[in-house]
Design an enzyme around this catalytic site. Sequence first.
Site, PDB file in Angstrom:
ATOM      1  N   ASP A  20       0.993   7.075  28.224  1.00 24.69           N
ATOM      2  CA  ASP A  20       1.823   6.735  27.072  1.00 24.69           C
ATOM      3  C   ASP A  20       1.887   7.875  26.051  1.00 24.69           C
ATOM      4  OD1 ASP A  20       1.984   4.241  28.321  1.00 24.69           O
ATOM      5  OD2 ASP A  20       0.308   3.431  27.168  1.00 24.69           O
ATOM      6  N   GLU A 184      10.668  -1.639  27.643  1.00 33.81           N
ATOM      7  CA  GLU A 184       9.597  -1.477  26.656  1.00 33.81           C
ATOM      8  C   GLU A 184       9.585  -0.038  26.153  1.00 33.81           C
ATOM      9  OE1 GLU A 184       6.144  -2.581  28.882  1.00 33.81           O
ATOM     10  OE2 GLU A 184       6.216  -0.827  30.174  1.00 33.81           O
TER      11      GLU A 184
END
Length: 495
Positions: A20, A184
């Site tokens: 991430d 997302e």
Amino acid sequence: MSRNAVSGAEHPIVSGFHPDPTICRVGEDYYLAHSSFEYFPGAPIFHSRDLVHWKQIGNILDRRSQFVNGGGTPSGGIYGSTLRHHDGLFYFITTNVYDSRGQIIVTAEDPSGDWSEPVFVPEAAGIDPDLCWGDDGECYLTWTGRVADTDLDGILQARIDPTTGKFKAPAYRVWQGIGLAANEAPHMYRIGDHWYLMLAEGGTERGHSVTVARADRPEGPYESCPANPVFSHRSSALPVQNTGHADLVETASGEWAAVYLAVRPRGFTPQFHVLGRETFLAGVDWVDGWPVFDEHRYGFTPDDTTFTDDFTSDAWDLRWVAPSSEPDAIAARGDDGLDLRDPGDGSPGLLCARVCDLRWTAEAEFADSGRFVVWIDERHWYGLTCENGVVRAEVRIGGVTAELGSAPAPEGAVALRIESVEPQAANMTAYGPDDIVLSLKGDNGFATLGRLDGRYLSTEVATGFTGRMLGVGAGGDASRLREFRYVPTESLPAE
């Protein structure tokens, strides 16, 4: 071992469990941060001047007042985040899924220094928050989830005051992607005449993809890029897979780049990735107002990941973290190494460092007793324990724990070794990502006590969002670790 030049399409810029990625630039300096899940300190942050060579400068969440301990659930804790710089201040916004108080915002003037106590955004329930500022100074929060106490969910946005975490107006839905699974990780950017909204879609597995849309206003309506997904390795035979969760940055020279997560699966189909999700780099061109990824733009020589620690320094090396505990609860640095103890807090009681290479050797030298493991979670690990004069090689796979071998402990220092080596495969289906070898040093060198297929320490088997860690702990009530050594042993291909 050879460290040759490689393509950014095939080798990460930050290897091992660093998922991430989120990036920002201030002048000539680039800063990169990551999610870290149950490991504390959390959210490692790196610095670079060239986008390809990175040095860790801190962990953003290094106090429990910033990062509530949720009791040890694997793959809980700190999820996707956004790192930005605005009006002389660094902002980091993230989700701690252990904490019910909403998204967390911390700030710092110096990204390597102390970050502030958190500001919470209680109305924004969910994950993957992003902050973006308009030319008028308005701050927009975009996230994946829902608005507390309402039926509003999806990819959401609201104007907020980042100093208080309060909404300045009701939240609303924005672009929901192109219809792939698990939309997302929104990031919004003001570039030229448009607002761009970039998402991760397809799930963080083989279908992972980057999609993008643009609008004249932050709230939309958004126009989907006709080339969506703009970046993906899905349904390909490329050695790097699961590409997605990207974040854009404008370079100091006015060009553009993107960091993204991906994995390096190995072994027979369906293949297995063992290091977790790593951070990769691509160039970005703008064609007809849309981003085009060039994953082959950057070539570089990877940094050497070798390290030795005798634990005599005054502070922890930044690589050391603890799952669901704190390094200071597990160990204390002394004049002759590290005193390890059972923290008694229900955690695994391990001090851990990330595995950063596909092939490696690691050694832990204890004064007498001790524990040394390669670890995914409490149900998936291989390791060696020296206790009561015996060294045992053990394995835990799911609900089964087995002893692979044992030997009397030598008198004096106890040196334990764990290695990732080429697999010994009797047939195609037995070919895993690697074999893990567990050894004890004796009078005639290291003797193998156990060897096992590495696929059982892969995400495809263990599930979750993390990667392999090397952990040391007490063998019994207390132990002394004199030295820890890690050496990569793979040869990198020439570009």
